[in-house]
Design a protein around this motif. Structure first.
Motif, PDB file in Angstrom:
ATOM      1  N   UNK A  57       0.828  -1.217   0.000  1.00  0.00           N
ATOM      2  CA  UNK A  57       0.000   0.000   0.000  1.00  0.00           C
ATOM      3  C   UNK A  57       0.864   1.269   0.000  1.00  0.00           C
ATOM      4  N   UNK A  58       1.993   1.194  -0.696  1.00  0.00           N
ATOM      5  CA  UNK A  58       2.850   2.364  -0.886  1.00  0.00           C
ATOM      6  C   UNK A  58       2.358   2.999  -2.188  1.00  0.00           C
ATOM      7  N   UNK A  59       1.281   3.759  -2.069  1.00  0.00           N
ATOM      8  CA  UNK A  59       0.564   4.239  -3.233  1.00  0.00           C
ATOM      9  C   UNK A  59       1.107   5.510  -3.836  1.00  0.00           C
ATOM     10  N   UNK A  60       2.036   6.149  -3.134  1.00  0.00           N
ATOM     11  CA  UNK A  60       2.616   7.397  -3.636  1.00  0.00           C
ATOM     12  C   UNK A  60       4.074   7.455  -3.225  1.00  0.00           C
ATOM     13  N   UNK A 123     -10.076   4.553  -1.736  1.00  0.00           N
ATOM     14  CA  UNK A 123     -11.317   3.953  -2.234  1.00  0.00           C
ATOM     15  C   UNK A 123     -11.225   2.430  -2.115  1.00  0.00           C
ATOM     16  N   UNK A 124     -11.932   1.864  -1.164  1.00  0.00           N
ATOM     17  CA  UNK A 124     -11.841   0.416  -0.914  1.00  0.00           C
ATOM     18  C   UNK A 124     -12.608  -0.409  -1.931  1.00  0.00           C
ATOM     19  N   UNK A 125     -13.396   0.241  -2.782  1.00  0.00           N
ATOM     20  CA  UNK A 125     -14.146  -0.514  -3.792  1.00  0.00           C
ATOM     21  C   UNK A 125     -13.268  -0.947  -4.965  1.00  0.00           C
ATOM     22  N   UNK A 131      -4.592  -0.193  -8.896  1.00  0.00           N
ATOM     23  CA  UNK A 131      -4.351   1.243  -8.751  1.00  0.00           C
ATOM     24  C   UNK A 131      -2.932   1.595  -9.210  1.00  0.00           C
ATOM     25  N   UNK A 132      -2.769   2.717  -9.910  1.00  0.00           N
ATOM     26  CA  UNK A 132      -1.420   3.148 -10.295  1.00  0.00           C
ATOM     27  C   UNK A 132      -0.661   3.704  -9.093  1.00  0.00           C
TER      28      UNK A 132
END
Length: 358
Positions: A57-60, A123-125, A131-132
């Motif tokens: 979950x290192x999204x950024x 957004x958990x959906x 996700x990028x």
């Protein structure tokens, strides 16, 4: 659900272009492809790829361009002219652009884009693996800017942060393991940075250069990947006085996971993290020290520098991949950090800084 993490220093394009790593592959596949390769010190030991970033979950991330110019007779690796170094940064930029075309990554250049991207990751959906990875572009060391005016072009393609120096002598400022002031071209470059309201990264500056930067630069400053000199007493780390000055500027300091920056006993290419028992939790000692100086936990974050010319052979032994950054949730709570504190460290402090800076 795991907490969102922001990592403020990853050399993704360097690994993709110079190490020839396909970062869209799994970590197991990358390691297998490198199993018998000897051209780089960390072959087969990489810890970073896009699937592992999503898994953790290192999204950024703050993702770098990096190409040093090699001074005459220097033992350091680099390019023999600024034009060649510039060309390498453009190859790295082309890789980021290709990752965007493939939906793997998305560049963030302003606060609106940042908020949109963070909302996506909250957004958990939508499954995380769809996700990028968002990235803010940073230039580590300014050598590749052929002249200061090249910064206008770089800002135009989305460069938002810049460090004047890297290791050794530099064209704009000297860096780690040297002494000396920011050069006249570096002072000129800082003026353009101020005009463009760019983030100045003080990482790798000499002590004199740090003082100059803090005195002369009025824009946003951060230390993307730095630990505490009180614990690891060498010039590469921040002194208590430097930490105080950064706190006064509302800067954030990213803790790095290169073993030699965590434990003074570690010697590159000689020591073994397992034998010295260098664990992830040791970074919290550095964070604790900064928090004691600041009086709160609002000035620390993650700037791991993982796969920055090293891999598992030079990382904490209880970390196999960058996804293991999530282990800090348990480790921080065990040390007395509250949920709100952990959110600040994982992403909140970087978000606050970036929303103000962008």
């Amino acid at each position: 659900m795991s907490r969102l993490i922001i990592d403020a220093h990853l050399d993704l394009a360097m690994n993709a272009i110079e190490w020839n790593r396909d970062l869209s592959m799994s970590l197991e596949q990358i390691r297998l492809k490198e199993m018998n390769m000897k051209d780089k010190p960390d072959r087969g030991n990489g810890t970073v790829c896009l699937p592992e970033l999503r898994k953790g979950r290192i999204g950024f991330v703050v993702a770098t361009q990096l190409a040093r110019v090699n001074p005459f007779n220097s033992a350091l690796t680099g390019w023999n002219s600024p034009a060649q170094a510039w060309a390498m940064t453009q190859a790295q930029l082309a890789w980021y652009r290709e990752m965007e075309k493939q939906g793997e990554m998305v560049q963030i250049v302003d606060s609106k884009g940042l908020d949109t991207h963070i909302s996506l990751w909250n957004d958990t959906s939508i499954p995380d693996d769809r996700k990028p990875i968002g990235f803010l572009l940073s230039l580590e060391g300014a050598d590749s800017l052929v002249t200061p005016d090249y910064l206008y072009e770089a800002h135009g393609y989305g460069l938002r942060a810049l460090g004047l120096s890297h290791f050794g002598p530099g064209r704009y400022a000297d860096g780690t393991k040297t002494a000396g002031r920011i050069h006249s071209k570096g002072l000129e470059l800082m003026k353009i940075m101020g005009e463009l309201n760019m983030i100045l990264d003080v990482t790798h500056l000499t002590d004199e250069g740090f003082d100059q930067a803090m005195e002369l630069y009025e824009g946003p400053v951060w230390a993307s990947h730095h630990n505490a000199r009180k614990i690891v007493p060498n010039q590469r780390q921040l002194s208590d006085e430097q930490i105080k000055r950064l706190v006064e500027r509302d800067a954030v300091i990213g803790g790095m996971l290169d073993c030699w920056a965590m434990d003074i006993r570690f010697i590159d290419t000689v020591s073994d993290p397992w034998q010295l028992d260098i664990r992830l939790e040791m970074l919290i000692d550095h964070w604790d020290h900064i928090c004691q100086i600041a009086g709160n936990c609002l000035h620390i974050g993650i700037g791991s520098d993982l796969d920055g010319i090293f891999g598992t052979e030079q990382s904490p032994w209880d970390m196999d991949s960058i996804a293991d950054l999530q282990k800090f949730e348990y480790l921080l709570s065990k040390r007395g950090y509250k949920d709100e504190d952990i959110d600040h460290i994982f992403h909140g402090n970087w978000l606050r800084f970036l929303r103000n800076a962008l």
